[in-house]
Design a protein around this motif. Structure first.
Motif, PDB file in Angstrom:
ATOM      1  N   VAL A  71       0.842  -1.199   0.000  1.00  0.00           N
ATOM      2  CA  VAL A  71       0.000   0.000   0.000  1.00  0.00           C
ATOM      3  C   VAL A  71       0.875   1.247   0.000  1.00  0.00           C
ATOM      4  CG1 VAL A  71      -1.698   1.319   1.333  1.00  0.00           C
ATOM      5  CG2 VAL A  71      -1.916  -1.163   1.151  1.00  0.00           C
ATOM      6  N   GLN A  72       1.954   1.223   0.781  1.00  0.00           N
ATOM      7  CA  GLN A  72       2.862   2.367   0.832  1.00  0.00           C
ATOM      8  C   GLN A  72       3.527   2.608  -0.530  1.00  0.00           C
ATOM      9  OE1 GLN A  72       5.494   1.389   4.086  1.00  0.00           O
ATOM     10  NE2 GLN A  72       3.770   1.003   5.462  1.00  0.00           N
ATOM     11  N   ILE A  73       3.850   1.520  -1.221  1.00  0.00           N
ATOM     12  CA  ILE A  73       4.428   1.648  -2.563  1.00  0.00           C
ATOM     13  C   ILE A  73       3.436   2.314  -3.511  1.00  0.00           C
ATOM     14  CG2 ILE A  73       5.178   0.339  -4.600  1.00  0.00           C
ATOM     15  CD1 ILE A  73       6.413  -1.706  -2.666  1.00  0.00           C
ATOM     16  N   MET A  74       2.188   1.892  -3.444  1.00  0.00           N
ATOM     17  CA  MET A  74       1.166   2.469  -4.308  1.00  0.00           C
ATOM     18  C   MET A  74       0.921   3.939  -3.981  1.00  0.00           C
ATOM     19  SD  MET A  74       0.165   0.191  -6.530  1.00  0.00           S
ATOM     20  CE  MET A  74       1.945  -0.086  -6.642  1.00  0.00           C
ATOM     21  N   LEU A  75       0.920   4.264  -2.687  1.00  0.00           N
ATOM     22  CA  LEU A  75       0.746   5.662  -2.288  1.00  0.00           C
ATOM     23  C   LEU A  75       1.886   6.528  -2.819  1.00  0.00           C
ATOM     24  CD1 LEU A  75      -0.478   5.285   1.417  1.00  0.00           C
ATOM     25  CD2 LEU A  75      -1.809   6.063  -0.547  1.00  0.00           C
ATOM     26  N   SER A  76       3.102   5.991  -2.761  1.00  0.00           N
ATOM     27  CA  SER A  76       4.261   6.727  -3.275  1.00  0.00           C
ATOM     28  C   SER A  76       4.213   6.840  -4.791  1.00  0.00           C
ATOM     29  CB  SER A  76       5.554   6.032  -2.838  1.00  0.00           C
ATOM     30  OG  SER A  76       6.684   6.682  -3.348  1.00  0.00           O
ATOM     31  N   PHE A  99       9.084  12.101 -16.673  1.00  0.00           N
ATOM     32  CA  PHE A  99      10.422  11.546 -16.865  1.00  0.00           C
ATOM     33  C   PHE A  99      11.060  11.066 -15.562  1.00  0.00           C
ATOM     34  CE2 PHE A  99      10.020  13.948 -20.820  1.00  0.00           C
ATOM     35  CZ  PHE A  99      10.534  13.034 -21.733  1.00  0.00           C
ATOM     36  N   ILE A 100      10.319  11.106 -14.468  1.00  0.00           N
ATOM     37  CA  ILE A 100      10.848  10.598 -13.190  1.00  0.00           C
ATOM     38  C   ILE A 100      10.757   9.073 -13.205  1.00  0.00           C
ATOM     39  CG2 ILE A 100      10.589  10.556 -10.693  1.00  0.00           C
ATOM     40  CD1 ILE A 100       9.372  13.331 -10.840  1.00  0.00           C
ATOM     41  N   PRO A 101      11.872   8.372 -13.081  1.00  0.00           N
ATOM     42  CA  PRO A 101      11.831   6.895 -13.092  1.00  0.00           C
ATOM     43  C   PRO A 101      11.006   6.349 -11.937  1.00  0.00           C
ATOM     44  CG  PRO A 101      14.076   7.706 -13.399  1.00  0.00           C
ATOM     45  CD  PRO A 101      13.252   8.880 -12.972  1.00  0.00           C
ATOM     46  N   ALA A 102      10.299   5.269 -12.193  1.00  0.00           N
ATOM     47  CA  ALA A 102       9.446   4.664 -11.163  1.00  0.00           C
ATOM     48  C   ALA A 102      10.249   4.223  -9.949  1.00  0.00           C
ATOM     49  CB  ALA A 102       8.693   3.478 -11.761  1.00  0.00           C
ATOM     50  N   ILE A 103      11.510   3.877 -10.165  1.00  0.00           N
ATOM     51  CA  ILE A 103      12.316   3.381  -9.047  1.00  0.00           C
ATOM     52  C   ILE A 103      12.522   4.441  -7.976  1.00  0.00           C
ATOM     53  CG2 ILE A 103      14.600   4.005  -9.965  1.00  0.00           C
ATOM     54  CD1 ILE A 103      15.549   1.231  -8.980  1.00  0.00           C
ATOM     55  N   TYR A 104      12.431   5.727  -8.336  1.00  0.00           N
ATOM     56  CA  TYR A 104      12.574   6.793  -7.350  1.00  0.00           C
ATOM     57  C   TYR A 104      11.434   6.742  -6.327  1.00  0.00           C
ATOM     58  CZ  TYR A 104      16.339   9.109  -9.946  1.00  0.00           C
ATOM     59  OH  TYR A 104      17.528   9.407 -10.557  1.00  0.00           O
ATOM     60  N   TYR A 105      10.239   6.449  -6.785  1.00  0.00           N
ATOM     61  CA  TYR A 105       9.108   6.326  -5.876  1.00  0.00           C
ATOM     62  C   TYR A 105       9.283   5.114  -4.964  1.00  0.00           C
ATOM     63  CZ  TYR A 105       7.187   9.422  -9.464  1.00  0.00           C
ATOM     64  OH  TYR A 105       6.992  10.451 -10.355  1.00  0.00           O
ATOM     65  N   ALA A 181       5.076  -1.602  -9.175  1.00  0.00           N
ATOM     66  CA  ALA A 181       5.247  -0.263  -9.742  1.00  0.00           C
ATOM     67  C   ALA A 181       6.051  -0.321 -11.037  1.00  0.00           C
ATOM     68  CB  ALA A 181       5.949   0.649  -8.734  1.00  0.00           C
ATOM     69  N   SER A 182       6.044  -1.490 -11.684  1.00  0.00           N
ATOM     70  CA  SER A 182       6.705  -1.690 -12.988  1.00  0.00           C
ATOM     71  C   SER A 182       8.213  -1.529 -12.930  1.00  0.00           C
ATOM     72  CB  SER A 182       6.122  -0.726 -14.038  1.00  0.00           C
ATOM     73  OG  SER A 182       4.724  -0.902 -14.157  1.00  0.00           O
ATOM     74  N   VAL A 183       8.808  -1.812 -11.777  1.00  0.00           N
ATOM     75  CA  VAL A 183      10.266  -1.761 -11.647  1.00  0.00           C
ATOM     76  C   VAL A 183      10.814  -3.155 -11.954  1.00  0.00           C
ATOM     77  CG1 VAL A 183      12.202  -1.407 -10.067  1.00  0.00           C
ATOM     78  CG2 VAL A 183      10.207   0.096  -9.968  1.00  0.00           C
ATOM     79  N   GLY A 188       9.994  -8.919 -10.883  1.00  0.00           N
ATOM     80  CA  GLY A 188       9.388  -8.341 -12.077  1.00  0.00           C
ATOM     81  C   GLY A 188       9.862  -9.020 -13.343  1.00  0.00           C
ATOM     82  N   LEU A 189      11.165  -9.287 -13.427  1.00  0.00           N
ATOM     83  CA  LEU A 189      11.707  -9.963 -14.602  1.00  0.00           C
ATOM     84  C   LEU A 189      11.253 -11.412 -14.657  1.00  0.00           C
ATOM     85  CD1 LEU A 189      15.350  -8.553 -14.800  1.00  0.00           C
ATOM     86  CD2 LEU A 189      13.368  -7.945 -16.195  1.00  0.00           C
ATOM     87  N   ALA A 190      11.109 -12.054 -13.484  1.00  0.00           N
ATOM     88  CA  ALA A 190      10.607 -13.432 -13.469  1.00  0.00           C
ATOM     89  C   ALA A 190       9.192 -13.489 -14.032  1.00  0.00           C
ATOM     90  CB  ALA A 190      10.626 -13.978 -12.045  1.00  0.00           C
TER      91      ALA A 190
END
Length: 241
Positions: A71-76, A99-105, A181-183, A188-190
């Motif tokens: 939930v915290q990931i989704m909120l971010s 242009f902010i990469p998802a990994i920053y969130y 979050a599509s990171v 994700g790769l699996a």
């Protein structure tokens, strides 16, 4: 048996899934480092009972520990862009949010989550140190900052290292949630690799084994670090004797 589990496909998929290891490690290392700073600040605020900040810290810890990390990931992931768009509209700024990469969130979510748990861990480690050492440092003219830096925190690190290490390993495993979050981390790769051929089981087993191997390596590293700290502590005590 091959129809249930294809060993050759699992082996072939290892390199593709292993590409997510640096991403998972970067999330764990960067977010955990920020979490330690947050936790240290939170611990000191609670120890010294700083008005207002203590109440804010209590609410922050309660929220982060009382809500799921997903939930915290989704909120971010969804909340921060909304806030930044509101800032653009309110102040006329031109931040390009797209242009902010998802990994920053992900960094933000994991750092705040780690900070909440580490606050209590660090606070307990600091309080375990005999207060007489702090008073002794004052008697020789040290400031509170100098006493914390040179005397209290180094000893607190030795006390809290096992718990801190466990938190880090737990966070590394929790990075598997970043795929929401599509990171493109390990999980994700699996999911991507398994989805291409519908060999989901093989891909997820490979992901599980990669996490397992990494965690075993980290556990060994933590054990060596603890052993070295104990050896150094015994050496100092022998020198004093």
């Amino acid at each position: 048996m091959k129809g249930i589990f294809d060993v050759s496909y699992a082996i072939e998929s290892i390199p593709a899934i292993a590409k997510g290891i640096p991403v998972s490690l970067s999330i764990a290392v960067i977010a955990f480092s920020a979490g330690i700073l947050i936790g240290l600040c939170g611990a000191l605020i609670k120890i010294y009972n700083i008005p207002v900040l203590k109440q804010i810290t209590a609410v922050y810890i309660s929220f982060m520990r009382g809500t799921p990390l997903l939930v915290q990931i989704m909120l971010s992931y969804f909340g921060i862009p909304i806030v930044l768009r509101a800032v653009n509209a309110e102040f006329g700024t031109a931040m390009d949010i797209s242009f902010i990469p998802a990994i920053y969130y992900i960094y933000v979510a994991f750092a705040l989550n780690a900070g909440a748990y580490l606050t209590e861990t660090i606070r307990a480690a600091i309080l375990s140190i005999d207060r007489g050492q702090l008073e002794a440092s004052y008697s020789v003219g040290m400031t509170t900052y100098q006493s914390m830096k040179r005397i209290i925190l180094p000893q607190a690190l030795k006390v809290g290292l096992p718990n801190i290490g466990n938190h880090f390993i737990a966070m590394l495993k929790d990075t598997s949630l970043a795929f929401a979050a599509s990171v493109p981390e390990i999980m994700g790769l699996a999911k991507i690799v398994g989805g291409r051929t519908s060999r989901i089981l093989e891909a997820y087993i490979v992901a599980a084994l990669l996490y397992w191997v990494i965690c075993i390596g980290l556990e060994r590293l933590m054990a060596l670090l603890e052993k070295r700290l104990r050896r150094n502590e015994r050496g100092v005590q022998n020198d004093r004797n």
